[in-house]
Design a protein around this motif. Structure first.
Motif, PDB file in Angstrom:
ATOM      1  N   GLY A  74     102.920 103.619  -2.280  1.00 48.62           N
ATOM      2  CA  GLY A  74     102.705 102.389  -1.531  1.00 48.62           C
ATOM      3  C   GLY A  74     103.942 101.516  -1.454  1.00 48.62           C
ATOM      4  N   LEU A  75     104.671 101.393  -2.568  1.00 46.32           N
ATOM      5  CA  LEU A  75     105.830 100.493  -2.614  1.00 46.32           C
ATOM      6  C   LEU A  75     106.985 100.977  -1.753  1.00 46.32           C
ATOM      7  N   LYS A  76     107.104 102.284  -1.558  1.00 43.61           N
ATOM      8  CA  LYS A  76     108.258 102.798  -0.806  1.00 43.61           C
ATOM      9  C   LYS A  76     108.232 102.339   0.649  1.00 43.61           C
ATOM     10  N   GLU A  77     107.078 101.863   1.125  1.00 42.01           N
ATOM     11  CA  GLU A  77     107.010 101.362   2.496  1.00 42.01           C
ATOM     12  C   GLU A  77     107.618  99.974   2.630  1.00 42.01           C
ATOM     13  N   TYR A  78     107.924  99.330   1.504  1.00 41.80           N
ATOM     14  CA  TYR A  78     108.441  97.961   1.530  1.00 41.80           C
ATOM     15  C   TYR A  78     109.900  97.849   1.127  1.00 41.80           C
ATOM     16  N   THR A  79     110.415  98.821   0.393  1.00 40.43           N
ATOM     17  CA  THR A  79     111.783  98.706  -0.087  1.00 40.43           C
ATOM     18  C   THR A  79     112.340 100.071  -0.448  1.00 40.43           C
ATOM     19  N   ASP A  80     113.651 100.208  -0.266  1.00 41.30           N
ATOM     20  CA  ASP A  80     114.358 101.387  -0.744  1.00 41.30           C
ATOM     21  C   ASP A  80     114.950 101.135  -2.129  1.00 41.30           C
ATOM     22  N   ASN A  81     114.949  99.874  -2.541  1.00 40.07           N
ATOM     23  CA  ASN A  81     115.500  99.501  -3.847  1.00 40.07           C
ATOM     24  C   ASN A  81     114.431  99.681  -4.918  1.00 40.07           C
ATOM     25  N   LEU A  82     114.039 100.926  -5.096  1.00 38.53           N
ATOM     26  CA  LEU A  82     112.898 101.258  -5.941  1.00 38.53           C
ATOM     27  C   LEU A  82     113.343 102.184  -7.068  1.00 38.53           C
ATOM     28  N   THR A  83     112.976 101.815  -8.293  1.00 37.69           N
ATOM     29  CA  THR A  83     113.283 102.642  -9.457  1.00 37.69           C
ATOM     30  C   THR A  83     112.000 102.904 -10.229  1.00 37.69           C
ATOM     31  N   ALA A  84     111.740 104.174 -10.510  1.00 41.58           N
ATOM     32  CA  ALA A  84     110.592 104.549 -11.327  1.00 41.58           C
ATOM     33  C   ALA A  84     111.089 104.980 -12.696  1.00 41.58           C
ATOM     34  N   VAL A  85     110.565 104.343 -13.732  1.00 35.23           N
ATOM     35  CA  VAL A  85     110.895 104.718 -15.107  1.00 35.23           C
ATOM     36  C   VAL A  85     109.703 105.484 -15.653  1.00 35.23           C
ATOM     37  N   VAL A  86     109.937 106.746 -16.013  1.00 35.04           N
ATOM     38  CA  VAL A  86     108.858 107.689 -16.274  1.00 35.04           C
ATOM     39  C   VAL A  86     108.853 108.118 -17.744  1.00 35.04           C
ATOM     40  N   THR A  87     107.656 108.255 -18.291  1.00 33.56           N
ATOM     41  CA  THR A  87     107.521 108.722 -19.667  1.00 33.56           C
ATOM     42  C   THR A  87     107.867 110.205 -19.785  1.00 33.56           C
ATOM     43  N   VAL A  88     108.374 110.596 -20.940  1.00 35.08           N
ATOM     44  CA  VAL A  88     108.722 112.003 -21.194  1.00 35.08           C
ATOM     45  C   VAL A  88     108.028 112.488 -22.470  1.00 35.08           C
ATOM     46  N   ALA A  89     106.865 111.918 -22.764  1.00 34.31           N
ATOM     47  CA  ALA A  89     106.135 112.292 -23.978  1.00 34.31           C
ATOM     48  C   ALA A  89     105.081 113.358 -23.728  1.00 34.31           C
TER      49      ALA A  89
END
Length: 445
Positions: free
Chosen positions: A140-155
């Motif tokens: 949903g957020l990618k439709e509003y901005t390209d300045n998008l960072t996802a911080v993802v768990t690696v557990a």
């Protein structure tokens, strides 16, 4: 006039689209051209003897004022239709290969222009979480901005990711893969291929594995590191924004249950289906990904959740450097409560219970706003072992914003468009957040 009421048509008129100014220039050019032609026509009338047919061709039987208005109106219509059809024809090939919406349909030209002009100017948003919830949010957020960072768990240590982690010694790629697929601008077929999971009849080696997981791990072997593999995979799939693991270290999740037991491993915690008191990482102080820390510190908006509270959301914030950066950030901070409880993790949890759990792990009340679903009209199927998350009586830090963010096709999940619209509305309309209660830095606890 139906086309004037169309939202895509009106989008051409928005400030900053970079279209109106050139159309005005074209119109002025046509006006000067018409003026020049009129001078020549007047000179021809005065100096040349024209056939009688020109009396009717030039509509001289109509008063000059009406003739002028008529010719101007027809010329404007011709210009508009001509430019519109010329642009559509010239860019037909681009539209046919344009980014899809996931259903195989090409994206309209106006939306391509709109995104090109505005997406790069959008707010710097960091989304923290994991699992399906984070990928829905990103979609949903990618439709509003390209300045998008996802911080993802690696557990994660279950399923295809767990097997690759055990066999190859890499960080689990599953949540990274889901996020890449969510924000990719590649052809829909390529995205579907990336999410393809080999069936049981594929054989013991491939059974249960996701093609995307294998792709990322293979890319790590080619590039020499998982960090570079994620970057290159995002480039291949034209990812909008960036996907970052919270840490590159091999971390395990450990949960302390309310009856005093310790359960290790994300999949074991979920399978235990027991009340969780707290979770932690082993080792306890892994190094955070430096780009993730920088993204959090420079963000305009940080969104935490939705996702599995103890196994997807909290593990990111338990990475010390990342947790401190989150607490010290000047960005607006929004917590998105899950719309349904999760069996074995958050049974009978209310919105306030979700927030209180995060607060107890971080200290203080770190959120400015809490997004809670208010579409609770239907019960969930018994087989889901879940129930809608409702508000509780205990007050939590932050302003609770209730909205319909449910996916009507699957009431266990959020709707990507509804959730993104709610979050951006909060950001733009309530930018001046109430003063935050003091947060105890992690290093002092």
């Amino acid at each position: 006039m139906k086309w004037l009421r169309d939202s895509d048509t009106r989008k051409w008129l928005l400030p900053g689209m970079g279209v109106k100014r050139w159309f005005l220039l074209l119109f002025l050019g046509m006006a000067f051209l018409g003026l020049g032609v009129s001078f020549l026509a007047r000179e021809a009338y005065l100096t040349l003897v024209l056939p009688d047919a020109f009396y009717y061709i030039t509509l001289q039987f109509i008063p000059q004022v009406f003739r002028g208005v008529l010719f101007i109106g027809v010329s404007v219509l011709f210009v508009v239709v001509g430019v519109w059809k010329f642009s559509a024809g010239l860019l037909a090939a681009m539209r046919s290969t344009a980014r899809g919406n996931g259903n195989g349909h090409s994206e309209s030209l106006v939306n391509l222009v709109y995104r090109h002009r505005f997406a790069g100017r959008g707010p710097r948003i960091v989304a923290i979480g994991g699992g399906t919830g984070l990928s829905v949010l990103l979609r949903g957020l990618k439709e509003y901005t390209d300045n998008l960072t996802a911080v993802v768990t690696v557990a994660d240590d279950g399923g295809s990711s767990g097997r690759l982690r055990e066999d190859m010694g890499v960080i689990p790629p599953g949540d990274v893969r889901n996020c890449i697929a969510a924000v990719a601008d590649a052809e829909p077929l390529m995205t579907r291929l990336f999410q393809y999971r080999f069936p049981a009849e594929s054989g013991e080696g491939l059974s249960g594995h996701s093609f995307g997981n294998l792709f990322i791990v293979a890319m790590s072997e080619v590039t020499g590191s998982m960090e570079q593999a994620i970057h290159e995979t995002g480039r291949v799939l034209a990812v909008r924004g960036q996907i970052l693991p919270s840490t590159l270290e091999d971390v395990r999740l450990a949960a302390r249950t309310r009856d005093g037991r310790t359960i290790r491993g994300e999949s074991a915690i979920t399978a235990a289906e027991t009340e969780i008191a707290s979770v932690g990482l082993e080792p306890a102080r892994p190094s955070a990904h430096p780009d993730a820390v920088n993204a959090v510190r420079n963000a305009d908006l940080i969104v935490v959740g939705p996702g599995s509270l103890y196994t997807s959301v909290l593990p990111n914030l338990l990475v010390p450097e990342l947790g401190i950066a989150f607490q010290e950030s000047d960005a607006m901070r929004i917590f998105v409560s899950n719309v349904a409880t999760q069996a074995g993790e958050t049974d009978r949890y209310s919105v306030q219970d979700h927030v209180a759990s995060v607060e107890s792990h971080l200290g203080g009340s770190p959120f400015d706003f809490i997004v809670a679903n208010n579409n609770l009209s239907e019960r969930l199927p018994k087989r889901w072992k879940s129930e809608p998350v409702r508000g509780g009586e205990t007050r939590v830090g932050g302003v609770v914003v209730e909205a319909d963010v449910i996916d009507e096709r699957n009431r266990y999940r959020h709707d990507a468009a509804k959730l993104a619209d709610t979050i951006l509305t909060i950001y733009h309309e309530r930018g001046e957040a109430a003063p935050r209660p003091p947060v105890v830095p992690a290093a002092t606890r």
